[in-house]
Design a protein around this motif. Structure first.
Motif, PDB file in Angstrom:
ATOM      1  N   GLY A  15       0.788  -1.216   0.000  1.00 47.01           N
ATOM      2  CA  GLY A  15       0.000   0.000   0.000  1.00 47.01           C
ATOM      3  C   GLY A  15       0.822   1.268   0.000  1.00 47.01           C
ATOM      4  N   SER A  17       4.260   3.794  -1.170  1.00 44.41           N
ATOM      5  CA  SER A  17       4.687   4.424  -2.414  1.00 44.41           C
ATOM      6  C   SER A  17       6.194   4.594  -2.464  1.00 44.41           C
ATOM      7  N   VAL A  63       0.174  -2.835 -13.679  1.00 43.99           N
ATOM      8  CA  VAL A  63       0.516  -1.618 -12.947  1.00 43.99           C
ATOM      9  C   VAL A  63      -0.352  -0.435 -13.332  1.00 43.99           C
ATOM     10  N   ARG A  66      -1.758   2.543 -11.070  1.00 44.94           N
ATOM     11  CA  ARG A  66      -0.950   2.637  -9.858  1.00 44.94           C
ATOM     12  C   ARG A  66       0.402   3.302 -10.098  1.00 44.94           C
ATOM     13  N   PHE A  67       0.980   3.094 -11.276  1.00 39.15           N
ATOM     14  CA  PHE A  67       2.299   3.637 -11.606  1.00 39.15           C
ATOM     15  C   PHE A  67       2.158   4.779 -12.601  1.00 39.15           C
ATOM     16  N   MET A  82       5.432   5.047  -8.068  1.00 39.35           N
ATOM     17  CA  MET A  82       4.744   3.801  -7.793  1.00 39.35           C
ATOM     18  C   MET A  82       3.895   3.964  -6.540  1.00 39.35           C
ATOM     19  N   ASN A  83       2.587   3.817  -6.692  1.00 43.68           N
ATOM     20  CA  ASN A  83       1.648   3.929  -5.587  1.00 43.68           C
ATOM     21  C   ASN A  83       0.916   2.608  -5.386  1.00 43.68           C
ATOM     22  N   SER A  84       0.292   2.466  -4.222  1.00 42.78           N
ATOM     23  CA  SER A  84      -0.483   1.267  -3.897  1.00 42.78           C
ATOM     24  C   SER A  84       0.306   0.001  -4.184  1.00 42.78           C
ATOM     25  N   LEU A  85       1.528  -0.030  -3.706  1.00 41.80           N
ATOM     26  CA  LEU A  85       2.431  -1.133  -4.017  1.00 41.80           C
ATOM     27  C   LEU A  85       1.946  -2.447  -3.418  1.00 41.80           C
ATOM     28  N   LYS A  86       2.189  -3.519  -4.163  1.00 36.66           N
ATOM     29  CA  LYS A  86       1.804  -4.866  -3.780  1.00 36.66           C
ATOM     30  C   LYS A  86       3.045  -5.751  -3.681  1.00 36.66           C
ATOM     31  N   ASP A  89       4.935  -6.609  -6.778  1.00 33.68           N
ATOM     32  CA  ASP A  89       5.748  -5.584  -7.421  1.00 33.68           C
ATOM     33  C   ASP A  89       7.228  -5.720  -7.057  1.00 33.68           C
TER      34      ASP A  89
END
Length: 116
Positions: A15, A17, A63, A66-67, A82-86, A89
């Protein structure tokens, strides 16, 4: 022929960045396209985002939304927000001029780890 150096990777919780930077040794204003790739163990290297000289962007489905890829010609730098990373990723991220050539060399990249 410019040299590219990636930076900005690190450890982040799901979640979170990160913003990756790619510093070029010379001007990038005349480069028609650039992109970010990533590779993790057990997976093939994949293109996750690209941007043309005119500013057109494209993203891998995984992505999209999100990216965000961008370029600052005045600073000779390419970025990947990069946001909302999982966890999926997690990978080493590389920047490249496009299109790639069969015997192009790859730099060290920057490690992104998404974990609790």
């Amino acid at each position: 022929q410019v040299q590219l150096v990636e930076s900005g990777g690190g450890l982040v919780q799901p979640g979170g960045s990160l913003r990756l930077s790619c510093a070029a040794s010379g001007s990038i204003v005349s480069i028609n396209a650039m992109g970010w790739y990533r590779q993790s163990p057990g997976k093939r290297r994949e293109l996750v985002a690209s941007i043309t000289q005119s500013g057109s962007t494209n993203y891998a489905d995984s992505v999209k939304g999100r990216f965000t890829i961008s370029r600052d010609n005045a600073k000779n730098t390419l970025y990947l927000q990069m946001n909302s990373l999982k966890p999926e990723d997690t990978a080493v991220y590389y920047c490249k001029t496009l299109p790639t050539r069969p015997f192009d060399s790859w730099g060290q990249g920057t490690q992104v780890t998404v974990s609790s």
